[in-house]
Design a protein around this motif. Structure first.
Motif, PDB file in Angstrom:
ATOM      1  N   PHE A  40       0.811  -1.213   0.000  1.00 32.26           N
ATOM      2  CA  PHE A  40       0.000   0.000   0.000  1.00 32.26           C
ATOM      3  C   PHE A  40       0.848   1.269   0.000  1.00 32.26           C
ATOM      4  O   PHE A  40       0.496   2.264  -0.598  1.00 32.26           O
ATOM      5  CB  PHE A  40      -0.888  -0.034   1.246  1.00 32.26           C
ATOM      6  N   GLU A  41       1.967   1.246   0.707  1.00 36.33           N
ATOM      7  CA  GLU A  41       2.842   2.432   0.786  1.00 36.33           C
ATOM      8  C   GLU A  41       4.265   1.960   0.534  1.00 36.33           C
ATOM      9  O   GLU A  41       5.097   1.948   1.436  1.00 36.33           O
ATOM     10  CB  GLU A  41       2.780   3.068   2.181  1.00 36.33           C
ATOM     11  N   CYS A  42       4.560   1.534  -0.679  1.00 33.62           N
ATOM     12  CA  CYS A  42       5.869   0.908  -0.861  1.00 33.62           C
ATOM     13  C   CYS A  42       6.970   1.971  -0.745  1.00 33.62           C
ATOM     14  O   CYS A  42       6.870   3.060  -1.302  1.00 33.62           O
ATOM     15  CB  CYS A  42       5.967   0.109  -2.148  1.00 33.62           C
ATOM     16  N   PRO A  43       8.017   1.644   0.037  1.00 30.09           N
ATOM     17  CA  PRO A  43       9.059   2.642   0.328  1.00 30.09           C
ATOM     18  C   PRO A  43       9.755   3.178  -0.920  1.00 30.09           C
ATOM     19  O   PRO A  43      10.146   4.334  -0.968  1.00 30.09           O
ATOM     20  CB  PRO A  43      10.044   1.867   1.206  1.00 30.09           C
ATOM     21  N   ILE A  44       9.942   2.312  -1.939  1.00 31.16           N
ATOM     22  CA  ILE A  44      10.485   2.817  -3.207  1.00 31.16           C
ATOM     23  C   ILE A  44       9.325   2.838  -4.182  1.00 31.16           C
ATOM     24  O   ILE A  44       8.768   1.796  -4.516  1.00 31.16           O
ATOM     25  CB  ILE A  44      11.618   1.916  -3.728  1.00 31.16           C
ATOM     26  N   GLN A  45       8.956   4.029  -4.612  1.00 35.28           N
ATOM     27  CA  GLN A  45       7.726   4.165  -5.393  1.00 35.28           C
ATOM     28  C   GLN A  45       7.947   3.987  -6.889  1.00 35.28           C
ATOM     29  O   GLN A  45       6.992   3.860  -7.641  1.00 35.28           O
ATOM     30  CB  GLN A  45       7.134   5.561  -5.153  1.00 35.28           C
TER      31      GLN A  45
END
Ligand code: HEM
Length: 382
Positions: free
Chosen positions: A261-266
């Protein structure tokens, strides 16, 4: 939700954001296809961003993550073992102890900046240990990490000078560590890497330095963001706190869903080595391509109800937070272990997390996702 990316995903899944600029790929299937094809989607794209002309040389730009397939295969085999089951088992007790110490301290203080006290402190201590850094060097890790993170955004002479100095300083420290482990091996990563040998070949000194350089941007900021995002989701979705405390499988699913949902590397960056057809559109040779993990992880063709935070969902671990293909994250097991032990240490001490409204500061970047400052109240278990 990311409405702009969702709209692009529906209407122009492979598009050029501005007429002379990079291409943006937003669908899951197209992103996976590109990552499976490292010859045509070359990681040279990342190297170009990490080593702008004003910088001269940045060792991390010529490391494993940017190596072309043949060289990559050789390097990866040499470093794989240190990050596999045995290497991780050796670290587990240390990570648990660090997580418990930090959690005890943070809960005692009750109101803390979660990033400073936990989300950054834990991976910093782990990576510091792996690199064999003395605690007195820890403050420098922030400087080095920041320098690596801002390379492509360093536009002023002052920022560029700072990046250059920080990289030189880091190189100096790493040289000293390598030399000391060469003289006297320890039970640690650098000693393992000095010993590593495949088919009679060893890592060259230069490749070892490049690899150690890579670990900072690859392993520190990313894990910090995952831990910070986890705390936010404990606050936003308190219904998962009790369940994650008592059910280990649920805790693991919770972590995976935060990664989706909030991946650290976008976003991942690639350069096309030839004209290449993706999702029905031809991207010309020599184009910079941005593969949007943020969009792909919320692609409804892959995940049902993608905008809902649903730990335990179908295809839970198929997100692209750790990439895919030959460059699939080497630190996956370590990151998952830090998250699992970090969550366990926190949940055995708290009944919940309350976010101080309006005070979260996000990292100002389109490529990474996580809070830079996260003031929270940790509510101790009765
Ligand atoms: C590669 C994500 C933690 C070391 C990657 C890639 C991604 C990623 C997306 C692929 C890059 C590309 O294809 O261009 C993450 C996330 C992490 C994390 C989200 C934490 C939540 C770590 C840790 C380490 C690490 C803890 C080591 C200490 C690496 C290395 C590579 C890599 C060495 C390059 C692998 C290769 O090119 O073969 N990571 N990472 N990562 N990561 Fe991680």
């Amino acid at each position: 939700p990311y409405p702009f990316l969702a709209e692009l995903q529906r209407s122009s899944p492979v598009c050029q954001v501005d007429p002379n600029g990079a291409w943006l790929v937003t669908r899951y299937e197209d992103m996976v296809a590109a990552l499976k094809d490292p010859h045509r989607f070359s990681s040279e794209g990342l190297a170009l961003l990490a080593e702008p002309p004003w910088l001269g040389s940045n060792p991390s730009a010529r490391s494993l993550v940017t190596a072309e397939p043949v060289r990559h295969g050789k390097l990866r085999t040499l470093v794989n073992r240190a990050f596999g089951v045995t290497g991780m088992a050796r670290l587990e007790a240390l990570v648990r102890q660090l997580a418990e110490e930090l959690a005890t301290e943070a809960v005692l203080r009750r109101e803390v900046d979660f990033v400073e006290e936990f989300a950054f402190a834990l991976p910093r201590a782990v990576i510091g240990h792996m690199l064999g850094l003395d605690r007195s060097v820890f403050p420098k890790l922030k400087r080095w990490g920041t320098a690596m993170a801002v390379v492509s955004a360093a536009t002023t002479p002052e920022m560029q000078a700072e990046v250059r100095d920080a990289i030189a300083e880091m190189g100096h420290y790493l040289d000293e560590i390598i030399e000391s482990r060469r003289r006297e091996p320890h039970e640690d990563l650098v000693s393992d890497l000095l010993r590593a040998e495949v088919d009679g070949q060893q890592l060259s000194r230069e490749d070892l330095v490049r690899f150690l350089f890579l670990l900072l941007p690859a392993g520190l900021e990313t894990t910090t963001n995952l831990l910070g995002n986890m705390a936010m989701y404990l606050a936003r979705h308190p219904e998962h706190v009790e369940k994650a405390r008592t059910d280990k499988a649920h805790a693991v699913n919770f972590i995976e869903e935060v990664l989706r949902f909030e991946c650290p590397i976008q976003a991942l960056f690639r350069l096309t080595s030839t004209d290449v057809l993706v999702g029905g559109t031809t991207i010309p040779q020599g184009s910079m391509v941005i593969l949007s993990s943020a969009a792909a992880n919320r692609d409804e063709r892959q995940f049902s109800e993608p905008e809902r935070f649903l730990p335990g969902r179908e295809k839970q671990t198929q997100h692209l937070a750790f990439g895919h293909g030959i460059h699939f994250c080497l630190g996956t097991q370590l990151a998952r272990m830090e998250a699992r032990l970090g969550l366990e240490a926190l949940l055995s001490r708290i009944q919940g997390v309350v976010m101080k409204r309006g005070e979260v500061q996000w990292i100002p970047s389109l490529a990474v996702r996580g809070p830079a400052v996260l003031p929270v109240e940790l509510l101790p278990l009765a």
